[in-house]
Scaffold this active site. Structure first.
Site, short mmCIF file in Angstrom:
data_model
loop_
_atom_site.label_atom_id
_atom_site.label_comp_id
_atom_site.label_asym_id
_atom_site.label_seq_id
_atom_site.Cartn_x
_atom_site.Cartn_y
_atom_site.Cartn_z
N LYS A 1 -6.16 -11.55 -8.86
CA LYS A 1 -7.37 -11.66 -8.05
C LYS A 1 -8.44 -10.70 -8.55
CE LYS A 1 -7.78 -10.85 -3.53
NZ LYS A 1 -7.58 -10.75 -2.07
N LYS B 1 -11.62 -4.59 -7.06
CA LYS B 1 -12.29 -3.38 -7.55
C LYS B 1 -11.30 -2.41 -8.18
CE LYS B 1 -12.78 -2.37 -2.75
NZ LYS B 1 -13.62 -3.03 -1.80
N LYS C 1 0.83 -1.22 0.00
CA LYS C 1 0.00 0.00 0.00
C LYS C 1 0.86 1.26 0.00
CE LYS C 1 -4.37 -1.54 2.03
NZ LYS C 1 -5.27 -1.42 3.19
P1 AMP Z 1 -10.90 -6.07 0.03
O1 AMP Z 1 -11.97 -5.66 -0.92
O2 AMP Z 1 -9.63 -6.47 -0.66
O3 AMP Z 1 -10.70 -5.11 1.18
O4 AMP Z 1 -11.40 -7.42 0.71
C1 AMP Z 1 -12.49 -7.55 1.58
C2 AMP Z 1 -12.68 -9.03 1.89
O5 AMP Z 1 -13.02 -9.76 0.70
C3 AMP Z 1 -11.43 -9.71 2.44
O6 AMP Z 1 -11.80 -10.65 3.41
C4 AMP Z 1 -10.82 -10.40 1.24
O7 AMP Z 1 -10.06 -11.53 1.58
C5 AMP Z 1 -12.06 -10.78 0.42
N1 AMP Z 1 -11.75 -10.76 -1.02
C6 AMP Z 1 -11.39 -9.68 -1.75
N2 AMP Z 1 -11.18 -10.01 -3.04
C7 AMP Z 1 -11.39 -11.35 -3.14
C8 AMP Z 1 -11.31 -12.29 -4.21
N3 AMP Z 1 -10.99 -11.94 -5.45
N4 AMP Z 1 -11.60 -13.58 -3.93
C9 AMP Z 1 -11.94 -13.95 -2.69
N5 AMP Z 1 -12.01 -13.11 -1.63
C10 AMP Z 1 -11.75 -11.83 -1.84
#
Ligand code: AMP
Ligand code: TRP
Length: 328
Positions: free
Chosen positions: A197, A200, A116
């Site tokens: 992955k 967003k 980050k």
């Molecule tokens: P984030 O949007 O990266 O802050 O993630 C929020 C939650 O969603 C966290 O628990 C991540 O591990 C899960 N997460 C985010 N992106 C993915 C993805 N592509 N596949 C599975 N879990 C995800």
């Protein structure tokens, strides 16, 4: 609160939720809640999300939108505590106390911090470095033993265990070991760049929980595939098969897998069935969410009542922690 083990998890109000967030986090929270094995505490971690650039004018809307999403997906305030992190001031308070225990060098080695800070060179604030300590405070404030998180957060939980050991050594056994509950299999890949992955931050990579059926069909139909049947299954194709399974379409999954092995598969047909099952799962969630958003006051009340329940536990533990540290 009964004497079941405490389970805690947090989610940041950083924007639209996509099906990766849903399958990797939110749906597991709901399943864990409904299992009834744990006392579940779920928090919208607004203090964490302000460590990167954000729009303060939109922030309250973001928070309520996430609360509505979580409730629409099945988080039930009668079964779980759902609250906004900043409403329970003990999180920030405990974070400060823990800051005095953990060496700064431990924080500089965190991969999320490195990642980050390299992406936000103009805003490397102390909060970004301190992020894992606040996360440790979130967890330790409630005597948590189980923490469902994605793989990317396991380093932070290891650090939580380092912090609590230091505390226990210095001030006497108090905190219990924290066990990550890594959500299995749920790494959903980008539709348009399946080596990465679903995220967003990659436009076109994700299906948002609020996408219309048309948008969902369009995005699924554009997902990257290939017809290289003689090599190992490509990431893009595997992702579509995984999604069929995650959206409970095992029959379709098995049918297309046979066709894949026979090399007769038509991806357009697989995609059409996949879009159908995604739409079928998301439509009732979207409907419930729209209903919830019509009454923001009620949403705030749900969060406030969760905060009261959380704070009751937090205050009790804070007194004990402060006593041990000679502050009370
Ligand atoms: P984030 O949007 O990266 O802050 O993630 C929020 C939650 O969603 C966290 O628990 C991540 O591990 C899960 N997460 C985010 N992106 C993915 C993805 N592509 N596949 C599975 N879990 C995800
Ligand atoms: N850092 C977590 C994430 O981005 C969110 C979070 C904050 C959290 N505090 C937590 C998760 C405590 C589990 C426990 O996904």
């Amino acid at each position: 609160m009964t004497n079941k083990k405490i389970l805690f998890s947090g989610i940041q109000p950083t924007g639209e939720m996509h099906i990766g967030n849903y399958l990797g986090a939110i749906r597991n929270w709901v399943n864990l809640q409904n299992k009834g094995e744990y006392n579940c505490i779920y928090s919208i971690v607004d203090l964490h999300a302000i460590t990167i650039d954000y729009d303060q004018k939109q922030y309250q809307n973001r928070i309520l939108d996430l609360a509505a999403t979580l409730l629409a997906c099945g988080i039930d305030p009668k079964k779980s505590i759902l609250f906004l992190q900043s409403s329970v001031k003990e999180h920030a308070e405990l974070c400060w106390l823990l800051n005095t225990i953990i060496p700064v060098s431990e924080l500089y080695r965190m991969t999320q911090y490195k990642d980050k800070s390299s992406k936000n060179e103009k805003n490397i604030n102390i909060g970004l470095l301190d992020y894992p300590v606040l996360m440790a405070a979130d967890v330790l404030l409630y005597g948590t033993e189980i923490v469902p998180v994605g793989e990317d957060q396991s380093q932070h939980l290891e650090l939580t265990n380092i912090i609590l050991k230091k505390f226990n050594n210095k001030f006497g056994e108090f905190f219990k070991k924290v066990n990550p509950y890594i959500t299995t299999g749920a790494k959903i890949m980008s539709l348009n760049d399946p080596e990465k992955k679903m995220s967003k931050s990659i436009p076109g990579s994700y299906i948002s929980l609020s996408d219309t059926p048309d948008e969902i069909r369009k995005k699924v139909s554009r997902a990257v595939t290939d017809s290289n049947f003689d090599k190992e299954m490509s990431h893009g194709v595997k992702n579509l098969f995984d999604l069929l399974l995650f959206f409970n379409a095992k029959e379709a999954h098995d049918k297309f897998l046979i066709q894949y092995k026979d090399k007769t598969i038509k991806y357009s047909e697989l995609k059409s069935e996949l879009a159908d099952v995604i739409i079928k799962e998301l439509e009732p969630i979207q409907y419930r969410k729209q209903e919830l958003l019509k009454n923001p006051k009620k949403l705030k009340n749900i969060l406030d009542s969760g905060a009261k329940q959380a704070q009751k536990i937090a205050m009790k533990n804070m007194i004990e922690i402060k006593k041990r540290m000679g502050l009370y």
